[in-house]
Design a protein around this motif. Structure first.
Motif, PDB file in Angstrom:
ATOM      1  N   ARG A 197      -0.546  54.923  38.283  1.00 48.51           N
ATOM      2  CA  ARG A 197       0.703  55.276  38.939  1.00 48.51           C
ATOM      3  C   ARG A 197       1.764  55.477  37.855  1.00 48.51           C
ATOM      4  O   ARG A 197       1.824  54.718  36.890  1.00 48.51           O
ATOM      5  N   HIS A 198       2.616  56.478  38.055  1.00 46.24           N
ATOM      6  CA  HIS A 198       3.541  56.875  36.981  1.00 46.24           C
ATOM      7  C   HIS A 198       4.803  57.432  37.634  1.00 46.24           C
ATOM      8  O   HIS A 198       4.781  58.495  38.251  1.00 46.24           O
ATOM      9  N   LEU A 199       5.913  56.716  37.524  1.00 48.65           N
ATOM     10  CA  LEU A 199       7.184  57.134  38.119  1.00 48.65           C
ATOM     11  C   LEU A 199       8.236  57.258  37.029  1.00 48.65           C
ATOM     12  O   LEU A 199       8.319  56.413  36.135  1.00 48.65           O
ATOM     13  N   ILE A 200       9.040  58.319  37.101  1.00 41.75           N
ATOM     14  CA  ILE A 200      10.163  58.512  36.182  1.00 41.75           C
ATOM     15  C   ILE A 200      11.456  58.463  36.986  1.00 41.75           C
ATOM     16  O   ILE A 200      11.582  59.122  38.026  1.00 41.75           O
ATOM     17  N   PHE A 201      12.391  57.664  36.505  1.00 35.11           N
ATOM     18  CA  PHE A 201      13.685  57.456  37.147  1.00 35.11           C
ATOM     19  C   PHE A 201      14.751  57.681  36.090  1.00 35.11           C
ATOM     20  O   PHE A 201      14.612  57.238  34.953  1.00 35.11           O
ATOM     21  N   PHE A 222      13.873  54.320  27.984  1.00 39.15           N
ATOM     22  CA  PHE A 222      14.634  54.961  26.915  1.00 39.15           C
ATOM     23  C   PHE A 222      16.111  54.773  27.283  1.00 39.15           C
ATOM     24  O   PHE A 222      16.752  55.646  27.872  1.00 39.15           O
ATOM     25  N   LEU A 223      16.621  53.600  26.955  1.00 42.87           N
ATOM     26  CA  LEU A 223      17.892  53.155  27.497  1.00 42.87           C
ATOM     27  C   LEU A 223      19.065  53.981  27.003  1.00 42.87           C
ATOM     28  O   LEU A 223      20.032  54.201  27.743  1.00 42.87           O
ATOM     29  N   ASP A 224      19.031  54.444  25.768  1.00 44.93           N
ATOM     30  CA  ASP A 224      20.158  55.234  25.255  1.00 44.93           C
ATOM     31  C   ASP A 224      20.332  56.534  26.031  1.00 44.93           C
ATOM     32  O   ASP A 224      21.429  57.105  26.056  1.00 44.93           O
ATOM     33  N   ASP A 225      19.258  57.015  26.654  1.00 42.64           N
ATOM     34  CA  ASP A 225      19.295  58.282  27.383  1.00 42.64           C
ATOM     35  C   ASP A 225      19.153  58.104  28.887  1.00 42.64           C
ATOM     36  O   ASP A 225      19.169  59.087  29.623  1.00 42.64           O
ATOM     37  N   GLY A 226      18.979  56.861  29.339  1.00 36.75           N
ATOM     38  CA  GLY A 226      18.924  56.608  30.769  1.00 36.75           C
ATOM     39  C   GLY A 226      17.659  57.066  31.459  1.00 36.75           C
ATOM     40  O   GLY A 226      17.681  57.403  32.647  1.00 36.75           O
ATOM     41  N   TRP A 227      16.528  57.088  30.752  1.00 38.64           N
ATOM     42  CA  TRP A 227      15.249  57.470  31.345  1.00 38.64           C
ATOM     43  C   TRP A 227      14.349  56.224  31.413  1.00 38.64           C
ATOM     44  O   TRP A 227      14.234  55.477  30.437  1.00 38.64           O
ATOM     45  N   PHE A 228      13.673  56.057  32.572  1.00 33.88           N
ATOM     46  CA  PHE A 228      12.757  54.943  32.762  1.00 33.88           C
ATOM     47  C   PHE A 228      11.389  55.491  33.172  1.00 33.88           C
ATOM     48  O   PHE A 228      11.293  56.323  34.082  1.00 33.88           O
ATOM     49  N   VAL A 229      10.343  55.040  32.502  1.00 27.99           N
ATOM     50  CA  VAL A 229       8.973  55.389  32.864  1.00 27.99           C
ATOM     51  C   VAL A 229       8.305  54.110  33.347  1.00 27.99           C
ATOM     52  O   VAL A 229       8.135  53.157  32.587  1.00 27.99           O
ATOM     53  N   MET A 230       7.926  54.073  34.620  1.00 28.51           N
ATOM     54  CA  MET A 230       7.365  52.864  35.250  1.00 28.51           C
ATOM     55  C   MET A 230       5.914  53.170  35.608  1.00 28.51           C
ATOM     56  O   MET A 230       5.632  53.865  36.578  1.00 28.51           O
ATOM     57  N   ARG A 231       5.011  52.619  34.801  1.00 28.00           N
ATOM     58  CA  ARG A 231       3.608  53.055  34.793  1.00 28.00           C
ATOM     59  C   ARG A 231       2.684  51.866  35.021  1.00 28.00           C
ATOM     60  O   ARG A 231       2.932  50.757  34.542  1.00 28.00           O
ATOM     61  N   SER A 232       1.571  52.104  35.729  1.00 28.20           N
ATOM     62  CA  SER A 232       0.593  51.029  35.930  1.00 28.20           C
ATOM     63  C   SER A 232      -0.274  50.875  34.689  1.00 28.20           C
ATOM     64  O   SER A 232      -0.069  51.533  33.671  1.00 28.20           O
ATOM     65  N   ARG A 289      23.187  65.201  29.071  1.00 32.44           N
ATOM     66  CA  ARG A 289      23.047  65.991  30.283  1.00 32.44           C
ATOM     67  C   ARG A 289      22.618  67.431  30.026  1.00 32.44           C
ATOM     68  O   ARG A 289      22.577  68.244  30.945  1.00 32.44           O
ATOM     69  N   GLY A 290      22.316  67.795  28.777  1.00 29.79           N
ATOM     70  CA  GLY A 290      21.949  69.160  28.463  1.00 29.79           C
ATOM     71  C   GLY A 290      20.746  69.648  29.250  1.00 29.79           C
ATOM     72  O   GLY A 290      19.714  68.986  29.284  1.00 29.79           O
ATOM     73  N   HIS A 291      20.873  70.799  29.902  1.00 26.07           N
ATOM     74  CA  HIS A 291      19.816  71.437  30.688  1.00 26.07           C
ATOM     75  C   HIS A 291      19.354  70.588  31.861  1.00 26.07           C
ATOM     76  O   HIS A 291      18.306  70.841  32.448  1.00 26.07           O
ATOM     77  N   GLY A 292      20.132  69.552  32.195  1.00 27.27           N
ATOM     78  CA  GLY A 292      19.785  68.740  33.353  1.00 27.27           C
ATOM     79  C   GLY A 292      20.360  69.330  34.625  1.00 27.27           C
ATOM     80  O   GLY A 292      21.249  70.177  34.617  1.00 27.27           O
ATOM     81  N   HIS A 293      19.846  68.868  35.757  1.00 27.70           N
ATOM     82  CA  HIS A 293      20.317  69.326  37.057  1.00 27.70           C
ATOM     83  C   HIS A 293      21.287  68.305  37.644  1.00 27.70           C
ATOM     84  O   HIS A 293      21.551  67.257  37.050  1.00 27.70           O
ATOM     85  N   LEU A 294      21.795  68.615  38.818  1.00 33.32           N
ATOM     86  CA  LEU A 294      22.749  67.721  39.487  1.00 33.32           C
ATOM     87  C   LEU A 294      21.958  66.712  40.306  1.00 33.32           C
ATOM     88  O   LEU A 294      21.977  66.709  41.540  1.00 33.32           O
ATOM     89  N   ASP A 295      21.254  65.839  39.599  1.00 34.09           N
ATOM     90  CA  ASP A 295      20.253  64.986  40.239  1.00 34.09           C
ATOM     91  C   ASP A 295      20.190  63.599  39.620  1.00 34.09           C
ATOM     92  O   ASP A 295      19.107  63.012  39.487  1.00 34.09           O
ATOM     93  N   VAL A 296      21.338  63.039  39.245  1.00 28.45           N
ATOM     94  CA  VAL A 296      21.350  61.694  38.691  1.00 28.45           C
ATOM     95  C   VAL A 296      20.781  60.719  39.729  1.00 28.45           C
ATOM     96  O   VAL A 296      21.099  60.799  40.913  1.00 28.45           O
ATOM     97  N   LEU A 297      19.918  59.825  39.288  1.00 31.61           N
ATOM     98  CA  LEU A 297      19.196  58.816  40.080  1.00 31.61           C
ATOM     99  C   LEU A 297      17.994  59.406  40.821  1.00 31.61           C
ATOM    100  O   LEU A 297      17.434  58.759  41.713  1.00 31.61           O
ATOM    101  N   ALA A 298      17.562  60.606  40.445  1.00 34.17           N
ATOM    102  CA  ALA A 298      16.364  61.184  41.065  1.00 34.17           C
ATOM    103  C   ALA A 298      15.113  60.571  40.452  1.00 34.17           C
ATOM    104  O   ALA A 298      15.130  60.005  39.348  1.00 34.17           O
TER     105      ALA A 298
END
Length: 842
Positions: free
Chosen positions: A572-576, A553-563, A584-593
Motif C-alpha cells: 500500500r502506498h499513499l502520498i499526501f 519530505f518535511l521541507d516540501d510538505g510531501w508524505f509517503v505512507m507505505r506498507s 508550489r512550482g507546477h503544482g495544482h490547486l490541490d493542497v491536502l490532496a
C-alpha cells in the motif's frame, strides 16, 4: 538598472568601433540589434480607439520604457463597441525588418483563468507614406480560432514607415487585450572570412591541432582554414550520441509552413515560415517546442539514415533563416520576463535546449563539405559559441527547473567545446549557479522544490547529471551541496509506486513505464554506496532493507505512507501533500490532496495535465479534480499548505497539515496509516455559516464505482480495489461523477483517458468534521464484515476480517503526554495516535 548582454555575432557597423583587445578583454562583444520600435528612435504609436482605464497605448512599444500605470507591457481597449486599431509610426523609413506582435498575451484557460479578451481578427498593414490607398497587407488572420497568440511579419528591400494593426470592430463590448511589439532589422551575415577571424579570437591559442587553421588564416587561405576546422570538429564531436527522431517534427513541414505539437498541426498563414508563430489554442510555452532545437537534430537524423541531399538543404536554409529572424537580443530586450524570457526565440530554456540540436547538426554536417557549404557551417559553429555565452550571462539569474536545465546545458557545452577560450568561464559560471541552485531548490532531505512528480524528477535527474560532470572535471563542490545532491536520490526512490511507476501529481502525465521511472536510482545507488536504495530499486533482491518504509519530505510538505517492503507489488502506498509557499512550482490547486496505490493498481489518481492553454486544460488544475475537499463548488486560491506534525511508528504513520485557501475557512487534514492495511482521513473545517462541502474521489477507467450500503467501492475484476467509508452524524449524499479526463502514458499510449469519480456531499454549518476510512483490498470481494463507527469524537472502531481495531487520535490540547480512557482502561501515551488491535496496544 537593467543588465546589458554583450554578444559577438550578427553585428553591423558597431563592430568596427571595438578593438580586438576590447573584444577579448570583455569576453562578450557589443550589443547589436536593438528594438527599433522604441521612443528614442522617434517611434510613436497612435490609436483612434479608446483604451481601458489605467492602460497607456504607448506601453505596446516597450514594457521597459512605457510600463504603463498598472499593466506592464500590456494594453487593453475599452469595453465598448468600437474599431480597435493602432498604428506605429517609426519616424523614418525602415527598408528591412521583422516585427513581432503578441496579440494574445494571456495564458488561456489554464487553471480556470478567463480568456475572453482574445482578438477575433488581426490584419497587419504597412505603408511608406501613410496615405490611404497605399497600405499593403502583410498578414491577415480572420476568425477567433485563427488569430495566433504570437506572430511576426518580415520585409526585405521594402520601404516601410508605418505599421497598422487592425483587430476589427468590437461588437461584444469586451475590449481586446494585446502586448508589446518588437521591431528589429533582419541579420546580415558577415562574410566567411570575417567570421573565421572572429573564431580565431575565440579559440584557444595552445590547441596544437588548430595550428594549421591559424597558419591558413594568416595566409588568407580561407578554404584551407575551414577544411581544418571541419576536420577537427568532425573528430572531436563524434562521441555525441544520436538523438531519436522527434515525432512532432517532419523535415518537409518547414517547407510547407506547418508546425506540429503532440500529434496536432497548424498551417502558418503567409508565404514564409514564422519562427515566432504560436497557435491560438496553446499558451506560450508548449509551442516553443519548434524553437527548442528538435528540428535541427531531427533533420540531421534523417540525413544520417537516408543520405538524401534535400535534408542538407533543409538544414542549411533552416539555420540561416533562423539566424536571420532570431538574432540574439541586445540591450533593449531587457529585462528578462517570466523567469528568463527575452525575445521569443531566446528565453533561456529554449536557448539551452536548442544548443544540443545545433551541436548535433554541426557534427553531422562537418565532414560533408561538398554538400553543406563552408559559410553556413562556420556561421553555425559561431552560433553555438553565442548560445553558450548567452547562457553564461543569464543562467545565474534564473531559478527552479529552468536554472537546473540551462545550467546543465551550459556545462555540457563547456565539456563538448574545451577549445573555446571561454570554457573555464562557462565552467565557473556553471559551478556557482549550480551550488546556488542546489542550496535554493533542493531541500536537506533531497526533494527538489517543484510540486509535481514529473518536473521534480526531471530536475533531480539534471542535478545529478550535472553533479557527475563536475566530478569528471575534478571541480570541487561544497560538502553541503554534495550532501544534498546525494540525498536527492531518496525522492525518486520513495515517491515511485511499488510497481516503479510514478503517480501523476501536478503538471504532466504519469512518468514512465515499469522499471524505467527511476534510472538514476539504479545507476547511482551502487556507485554512492546507498544499499537502502539498491534494495528499494530491486524489490529486495540486492542491498539492505531500509529501516522505515514510510518517508516524510518535511521541507516540501510531501508524505509517503507505505506498507512493509516485503509486500512487493501488493504494498500500500499513499502520498499526501501540503507544500509550503516556495514549493508550489507546477503544482495544482490541490493542497491536502492524496493519491493511493495498493495491490498492483493506482486506486486514487491525480488527473495530471494535458497541453497548457487548450480548451479544457483549465479543469486539470481545479481542486475538484483532486482527492480533497472543495467548499461551495469553488477552487482553492493559489497558496501554501502548513505542516503541523509527522509521526512514524511501527504501528502507524500520522501526518497533520492544513491550509487557509478558502476565504474564512481553515481545512485541517490528518491522515493515519493503520499499518499495514488501511488509512483514516480526518477532515476538520472551521469557520462560520452553512457551506456545501464536497469530498472528491477519482479513479482510473474501469473502476465502475458503486454504493454498497454506506460504502463506496470500486469494482475492478482483478487486482486492487478500494472501499471508502465516510463516517459522520450529518446527512450526506453520494453520487457518481460525470466522466472526466486524465493524462497517463502508462495507459492508452499517453492520451487523455475518460474516467469516473465519486462525490460525497454534505451541507452543514461550520465547524464540521468528517472521518473517512480508505480500505484497499485485493480481488473482487471486499471483507464481508467491513464496517467502521465513531464511539467518541476522537475514537474510531474499524472491523474487518474478524478483527477489531480501535484508533484513537490526540485531542486538541497540545500536550506531550495525554491520557486515553477507553473500555475501562487508562492508557498514557506520547504519540499523536494509538492503535489497539483486538484490544492489544500496537
Amino acid at each position: 538598472m537593467y543588465k546589458i548582454i554583450f554578444c559577438t555575432v550578427f553585428m553591423l557597423s558597431i563592430n568596427a568601433n571595438l578593438s580586438d583587445a576590447a573584444i577579448l578583454e570583455m569576453g562578450k562583444l557589443s550589443p547589436y540589434y536593438e528594438n527599433l520600435a522604441f521612443p528614442e528612435h522617434g517611434t510613436r504609436i497612435t490609436s483612434p480607439a479608446d483604451s481601458a482605464p489605467d492602460f497607456d497605448i504607448r506601453s505596446i512599444l516597450d514594457p521597459v520604457t512605457y510600463p504603463g500605470p498598472k499593466k506592464n507591457g500590456f494594453f487593453q481597449f475599452a469595453d465598448i463597441e468600437q474599431n480597435e486599431i493602432f498604428t506605429i509610426d517609426f519616424g523614418r523609413i525602415l527598408t528591412s525588418g521583422i516585427a513581432v506582435i503578441r496579440t494574445h498575451p494571456s495564458y488561456g484557460e489554464v487553471y480556470g483563468d478567463p480568456d475572453n479578451r482574445r482578438p477575433r481578427q488581426i490584419i497587419i498593414k504597412a505603408s511608406a507614406d501613410g496615405r490611404e490607398g497605399n497600405w499593403q497587407i502583410l498578414r491577415s488572420c480572420i476568425g477567433l480560432d485563427n488569430v495566433p497568440r504570437l506572430q511576426s511579419v518580415v520585409w526585405e528591400d521594402k520601404p516601410i514607415h508605418y505599421l497598422r494593426f487592425d483587430f476589427g470592430r468590437n461588437t461584444v463590448k469586451i475590449g481586446t487585450q494585446t502586448a508589446d511589439v518588437q521591431v528589429f532589422p533582419r541579420f546580415k551575415f558577415p562574410s566567411m572570412s570575417e567570421r573565421l577571424h572572429d573564431l580565431d579570437k575565440l579559440l584557444k591559442q595552445d590547441v596544437e591541432q588548430l595550428e594549421p587553421f591559424r597558419k591558413a588564416l594568416a595566409n588568407h587561405d580561407y578554404d584551407r582554414a575551414v577544411e581544418v576546422l571541419r576536420a577537427y570538429f568532425a573528430d572531436s564531436l563524434n562521441t555525441i550520441e544520436k538523438r531519436d527522431y522527434d515525432k512532432n517534427y517532419l523535415p518537409d513541414d518547414w517547407k510547407k509552413n506547418i508546425v506540429r505539437f503532440n500529434e496536432r498541426s497548424w498551417k502558418i498563414p503567409g508565404d514564409r515560415f514564422d519562427w515566432y508563430y504560436y497557435p491560438c489554442e496553446l499558451s506560450a510555452e508548449p509551442p516553443s517546442y519548434w524553437l527548442a532545437g528538435r528540428q535541427f537534430w531531427t533533420v540531421a537524423n534523417y540525413y544520417q539514415d537516408t543520405k538524401d541531399k534535400k535534408y542538407i538543404d533543409y538544414a542549411k536554409n533552416m539555420i540561416r533563416q533562423w539566424l536571420a529572424d532570431m538574432p540574439c537580443p541586445g540591450i533593449h530586450y531587457m529585462p528578462a520576463r517570466n523567469g528568463g524570457y527575452l525575445i521569443e526565440g531566446w528565453p533561456t530554456i529554449r536557448t539551452a535546449n536548442r544548443t544540443y540540436g545545433l551541436v548535433y547538426a554541426l557534427e553531422t554536417f562537418a565532414p560533408h563539405r561538398r554538400i553543406f557549404d563552408d559559410d553556413t557551417w562556420i556561421q553555425l559553429l559561431y552560433a553555438i559559441w553565442e548560445h553558450a555565452q548567452f547562457l553564461e550571462y543569464y543562467t545565474p539569474s534564473l531559478g527552479g527547473n529552468w536554472l537546473t536545465w540551462t545550467n546543465e546545458r551550459l556545462l555540457i557545452t563547456a565539456k563538448w567545446f574545451p577549445e573555446f577560450r571561454h570554457q573555464q568561464s562557462w565552467l565557473e559560471t556553471s559551478r556557482r549557479s549550480f551550488e546556488r541552485m542546489v542550496m535554493q531548490d533542493v531541500s536537506r532531505d533531497g526533494k527538489e522544490c517543484e510540486d509535481t512528480t514529473y518536473y521534480c524528477l526531471r530536475a533531480i535527474g539534471e542535478v545529478i547529471n550535472t553533479y557527475e560532470i563536475f566530478e569528471q572535471y575534478g571541480v570541487d563542490l561544497s560538502p553541503k551541496v554534495k550532501s544534498r545532491v546525494r540525498n536527492a536520490l531518496d525522492f525518486p526512490a520513495w515517491v515511485h509506486q511499488p510497481d516503479f511507476r510514478n503517480p501523476a501529481i501536478g503538471d504532466m502525465g504519469m512518468n514512465g513505464s515499469p522499471e524505467d521511472s527511476i534510472p538514476l536510482v539504479r545507476k547511482y545507488a551502487s556507485k554512492w554506496g546507498r544499499q537502502d536504495l539498491m534494495y528499494i530499486n530491486s524489490l529486495g533482491r540486492v542491498g539492505i532493507k531500509p529501516g522505515k518504509a514510510s518517508r516524510a519530505f518535511l521541507d516540501d510538505g510531501w508524505f509517503v505512507m507505505r506498507s512493509y517492503w516485503d509486500d512487493g507489488l501488493d504494498a500500500r502506498h499513499l502520498i499526501f501533500r501540503a507544500p509550503p509557499k516556495h514549493c508550489r512550482g507546477h503544482g495544482h490547486l490541490d493542497v491536502l490532496a492524496i493519491v493511493l496505490y495498493a495491490y498492483g493498481r493506482s486506486l486514487l489518481i491525480d488527473p495530471g495535465m494535458t497541453l497548457y492553454g487548450i480548451k479544457g486544460s483549465g479543469d486539470y488544475g481545479k481542486t475538484n479534480m483532486h482527492n480533497t475537499v472543495t467548499i461551495d463548488d469553488r477552487t482553492q486560491k493559489h497558496g501554501p499548505g502548513k505542516v503541523n506534525r509527522w509521526e512514524n511508528t511501527p504501528s502507524h504513520d500520522f501526518a497533520d497539515a492544513e491550509h487557509s485557501l478558502y476565504k474564512d475557512v481553515i481545512h485541517r487534514r490528518r491522515v493515519i496509516f493503520v499499518k499495514p492495511d488501511y488509512y483514516v482521513i480526518i477532515d476538520d473545517l472551521t469557520g462560520e455559516g452553512e457551506r456545501k462541502l464536497d469530498w472528491n474521489y477519482h479513479f482510473f477507467k474501469g473502476a465502475d464505482p458503486s454504493l454498497s450500503g454506506k460504502i463506496v467501492r470500486t469494482n475492478f475484476p482483478t487486482g486492487g480495489n478500494l472501499a471508502i467509508l465516510p463516517i459522520t452524524q450529518e446527512k450526506i449524499s453520494n453520487s457518481n461523477r460525470k466522466p472526466f479526463k486524465y493524462v497517463t502514458p502508462e495507459i492508452e499510449g499517453g492520451k487523455e483517458v475518460p474516467s469516473i469519480g465519486w462525490l460525497i456531499r454534505m451541507k452543514s454549518r461550520l465547524p464540521q468534521q468528517l472521518v473517512t476510512v480508505l480500505f484497499p483490498f485485493k480481488g473482487k470481494e471486499m471483507p464481508s464484515d467491513l464496517q467502521a463507527r465513531m464511539t467518541e469524537s476522537n475514537i474510531l472502531t474499524v472491523q474487518y476480517n474478524k478483527r477489531t481495531d480501535v484508533i484513537v487520535w490526540r485531542p486538541e490540547e497540545p500536550k506531550d503526554i495525554w491520557i486515553i480512557h477507553h473500555d475501562g482502561r487508562t492508557i498514557q501515551v506520547n504519540t499523536s495516535a494509538v492503535i489497539l488491535r483486538d484490544d492489544k496496544m500496537q
